[in-house]
Design a protein around this motif. Structure first.
Motif, PDB file in Angstrom:
ATOM      1  N   GLY A 111     -31.821 -21.459 -22.651  1.00 46.74           N
ATOM      2  CA  GLY A 111     -31.594 -22.334 -23.801  1.00 46.74           C
ATOM      3  C   GLY A 111     -30.999 -23.670 -23.404  1.00 46.74           C
ATOM      4  O   GLY A 111     -31.375 -24.723 -23.950  1.00 46.74           O
ATOM      5  N   LEU A 112     -30.088 -23.662 -22.426  1.00 50.48           N
ATOM      6  CA  LEU A 112     -29.423 -24.903 -22.021  1.00 50.48           C
ATOM      7  C   LEU A 112     -30.354 -25.875 -21.294  1.00 50.48           C
ATOM      8  O   LEU A 112     -30.096 -27.075 -21.274  1.00 50.48           O
ATOM      9  CB  LEU A 112     -28.203 -24.577 -21.147  1.00 50.48           C
ATOM     10  CG  LEU A 112     -27.024 -23.922 -21.880  1.00 50.48           C
ATOM     11  CD1 LEU A 112     -25.946 -23.485 -20.887  1.00 50.48           C
ATOM     12  CD2 LEU A 112     -26.426 -24.882 -22.918  1.00 50.48           C
ATOM     13  N   ILE A 113     -31.439 -25.368 -20.687  1.00 50.22           N
ATOM     14  CA  ILE A 113     -32.397 -26.291 -20.046  1.00 50.22           C
ATOM     15  C   ILE A 113     -33.559 -26.621 -20.985  1.00 50.22           C
ATOM     16  O   ILE A 113     -34.489 -27.335 -20.596  1.00 50.22           O
ATOM     17  CB  ILE A 113     -32.940 -25.741 -18.706  1.00 50.22           C
ATOM     18  CG1 ILE A 113     -33.770 -24.465 -18.911  1.00 50.22           C
ATOM     19  CG2 ILE A 113     -31.801 -25.521 -17.716  1.00 50.22           C
ATOM     20  CD1 ILE A 113     -34.478 -23.999 -17.648  1.00 50.22           C
ATOM     21  N   GLY A 114     -33.489 -26.097 -22.213  1.00 43.21           N
ATOM     22  CA  GLY A 114     -34.486 -26.461 -23.203  1.00 43.21           C
ATOM     23  C   GLY A 114     -35.807 -25.732 -23.089  1.00 43.21           C
ATOM     24  O   GLY A 114     -36.814 -26.167 -23.665  1.00 43.21           O
ATOM     25  N   ALA A 115     -35.830 -24.614 -22.364  1.00 40.37           N
ATOM     26  CA  ALA A 115     -37.066 -23.839 -22.230  1.00 40.37           C
ATOM     27  C   ALA A 115     -37.188 -22.868 -23.394  1.00 40.37           C
ATOM     28  O   ALA A 115     -36.188 -22.424 -23.960  1.00 40.37           O
ATOM     29  CB  ALA A 115     -37.082 -23.090 -20.909  1.00 40.37           C
ATOM     30  N   SER A 156     -31.810 -28.975 -11.059  1.00 39.52           N
ATOM     31  CA  SER A 156     -31.139 -28.068 -10.123  1.00 39.52           C
ATOM     32  C   SER A 156     -30.904 -26.678 -10.699  1.00 39.52           C
ATOM     33  O   SER A 156     -30.145 -25.892 -10.142  1.00 39.52           O
ATOM     34  CB  SER A 156     -29.790 -28.672  -9.684  1.00 39.52           C
ATOM     35  OG  SER A 156     -29.998 -29.913  -9.045  1.00 39.52           O
ATOM     36  N   VAL A 157     -31.564 -26.374 -11.811  1.00 42.05           N
ATOM     37  CA  VAL A 157     -31.368 -25.082 -12.480  1.00 42.05           C
ATOM     38  C   VAL A 157     -32.693 -24.324 -12.565  1.00 42.05           C
ATOM     39  O   VAL A 157     -33.729 -24.909 -12.904  1.00 42.05           O
ATOM     40  CB  VAL A 157     -30.788 -25.279 -13.900  1.00 42.05           C
ATOM     41  CG1 VAL A 157     -30.689 -23.943 -14.627  1.00 42.05           C
ATOM     42  CG2 VAL A 157     -29.418 -25.941 -13.831  1.00 42.05           C
ATOM     43  N   ALA A 158     -32.653 -23.050 -12.243  1.00 38.47           N
ATOM     44  CA  ALA A 158     -33.833 -22.179 -12.358  1.00 38.47           C
ATOM     45  C   ALA A 158     -33.455 -20.926 -13.135  1.00 38.47           C
ATOM     46  O   ALA A 158     -32.267 -20.624 -13.320  1.00 38.47           O
ATOM     47  CB  ALA A 158     -34.356 -21.807 -10.971  1.00 38.47           C
TER      48      ALA A 158
END
Length: 530
Positions: free
Chosen positions: A171-175, A276-278
């Motif tokens: 949710g925090l990366i908007g996916a 930098s987030v996966a």
């Protein structure tokens, strides 16, 4: 407490714990965070396959896990009248392990956790809830709230969300999740001290009520029942649950560990990496359970991602390799989800007509030995196969080469010159390697000058056909003890040099006539020497 790490992992389920083990094996400094007080204490996943065990083998935890696993079980399918119509009992071990194995997730997670807490590069943090991420191109800052309500911030080069189907990181990366959900309710019941000692899964394909019972280690067993309309979780008392247990066996009086109603989903996240987030595991995809591949797909995710993160940290100029993660994993992940959907259609016939058609079809295929073998040996399970990513074609590959490139290299039992037996991956290690597969010493002599050049970048292992005696060499020479490569499909070509990735996928294949392509490749890309 440390404030900076190479990698932050959010979530201590199977995917997060396995990723932590993989990264620790490369000397990467990891901070792993879990919102709960411990790893899970109730049953979740119940099946671990050969590919997942092979990934655990890469950081030497497979033996500890196998102590609490019931290995090599199959599935028996029954029609609406309880008559057996299909047996699926795979016995091949192309990855060094049996294809289907039963385990207990709480025990599995505890085994991983206890291993990781002994590692100096791993910092374990329970009761930490992620609240925000500052995601930049070369670093990420993650803020957590601990059990006392205190806010704490940590920095890392990368962050991986392994925080489940309701992923905060996603949710925090908007996916967003894309796919479909199934309007079916299933009751899952786990019992202790089972009286059902049948070692295979029993699948009852009845239009009245489909059900499944699965074996487990140390006397545990799982039951799954499709619920009818109106059978809501509020109405499912213990008497009702025990009547269902009696309907399929002898466990009507068994101790119930857990009962839970589930709906199933076939979903994949729109993004798996941003800056930098996966994300990985259930945070990246959700699958119906009928193929037993949900958790295993998550472990495959981190098997693909782990070595790439280690490479990006140790050789920052090669960080773009991380962009191949979603590219390489998405297709296989969807293939397994679609397999689960098709298997669900077999297990859950809509009416008597569809039930009759399904049963008749599988009884007919027994006439054809090839078709029967395809089904009974689980050859229908999609193998990991990448068509784009860290794979290389040089224009002169044969049709068989193209089939083999991008797949898992078989893992035979091998013998060295001292007579010691081990599995191939233990010889290859966890970096890029070159396997030279031959049937006789003459082939070795003709390739030796090339091997001397290539060994400056990658580890070279000479793998002999079972018919060849082991000879002395400056390289490690081993023999295929169980003749696995001779019978593999697709077949590993003789007198070839195979470039194998750290995750044991075949990256490229070369013969003597085109080894100059391999030499150029190894000399011009730093990823092969990390």
């Amino acid at each position: 407490m440390k404030k900076k790490f190479d990698v932050i992992i959010v979530g201590m389920g199977p995917s997060g714990l396995v990723l932590c083990g993989l990264l620790n094996n490369y000397g990467v400094k990891v901070g792993i965070f879990e919102k709960n007080k411990s790893t899970v204490t109730e049953p979740r996943a119940v099946s671990i396959d050969d590919e997942s065990l092979r990934i655990l083998q890469s950081f030497s935890l497979h033996q500890a896990v196998l102590r609490n696993v019931s290995q090599n079980y199959g599935s028996h399918y029954y029609d609406a009248k309880g008559r057996l119509f299909l047996k699926v009992e795979p016995n091949s071990r192309e990855n060094g392990f049996f294809k289907r194995n039963a385990f207990d997730q709480p025990t599995f997670e505890r085994t991983l956790w206890k291993h990781l807490e002994k590692q100096k590069n791993v910092n374990i943090n329970f009761s930490h809830t992620l609240v925000s991420i500052k995601n930049e191109i070369n670093r990420v800052t993650a803020s957590f709230v601990d059990s006392k309500g205190l806010k704490k911030s940590f920095q890392a080069k990368y962050l991986v969300g392994c925080d489940g189907g309701q992923s905060t990181v996603r949710g925090l990366i908007g996916a967003i999740m894309k796919g479909s959900s199934f309007n079916q309710n299933w009751l899952v019941v786990d019992v202790d001290k089972t009286c059902n000692f049948f070692r295979h899964t029993q699948v009852y394909c009845s239009p009245k009520r489909s059900s499944i019972t699965l074996p487990g280690p140390h006397g545990i067993r799982r039951y799954e029942f499709k619920l009818k309309d109106g059978e809501s979780s509020e109405k499912l008392g213990e008497d009702f649950i025990r009547k269902l247990l009696v309907s399929v066996g002898k466990d009507g009086k068994a101790k119930i560990r857990r009962s839970q109603v589930y709906q199933f989903h076939a979903l994949i996240s729109s993004e798996w990496k941003k800056k930098s987030v996966a994300i990985a595991g259930d945070a990246a995809h959700l699958s119906p359970p009928f193929a037993g591949q949900g958790m295993n797909s998550g472990i495959r995710d981190v098997g693909n991602l782990g070595w790439k993160l280690a490479l990006a940290i140790k050789k920052p100029k090669s960080k773009d390799i991380l962009e191949t993660y979603f590219l390489e994993r998405k297709e296989h992940c969807w293939a397994l989800i679609n397999l689960a959907i098709r298997m669900g259609q077999i297990m859950v016939p809509k009416n008597r007509f569809s039930s009759f058609f399904i049963v008749s079809f599988f009884r007919l295929i027994k006439i054809n030995k090839t078709l029967l073998n395809y089904v009974s040996q689980m050859k229908y399970r999609p193998k990991p196969k990448i068509g784009r990513g860290i794979i290389y074609f040089h224009g002169k590959n044969t049709r068989n080469d193209k089939k083999l490139i991008g797949t898992l290299f078989p893992q035979p039992l091998v013998e060295n010159i001292k007579g010691k037996e081990s599995y191939l991956d233990d010889v290859l290690g966890n970096k890029f390697s070159l396997v030279f597969y031959i049937k006789n010493i003459d082939a070795y002599i003709s390739f030796e000058k090339w091997l001397n050049k290539l060994s400056k970048t990658c580890k070279v292992v000479v793998l002999l056909h079972q018919s060849c005696m082991i000879f002395p060499s400056r390289y490690e020479v081993i023999r295929d003890s169980n003749n696995l490569l001779e019978n593999s499909n697709p077949r590993v070509p003789e007198n070839s040099v195979v470039l194998i990735r750290p995750d044991k996928l075949v990256s490229a294949i070369y013969t003597k006539n085109n080894l100059h392509y391999l030499a150029d490749l190894l000399n011009n890309d730093e990823i092969f020497s990390f």
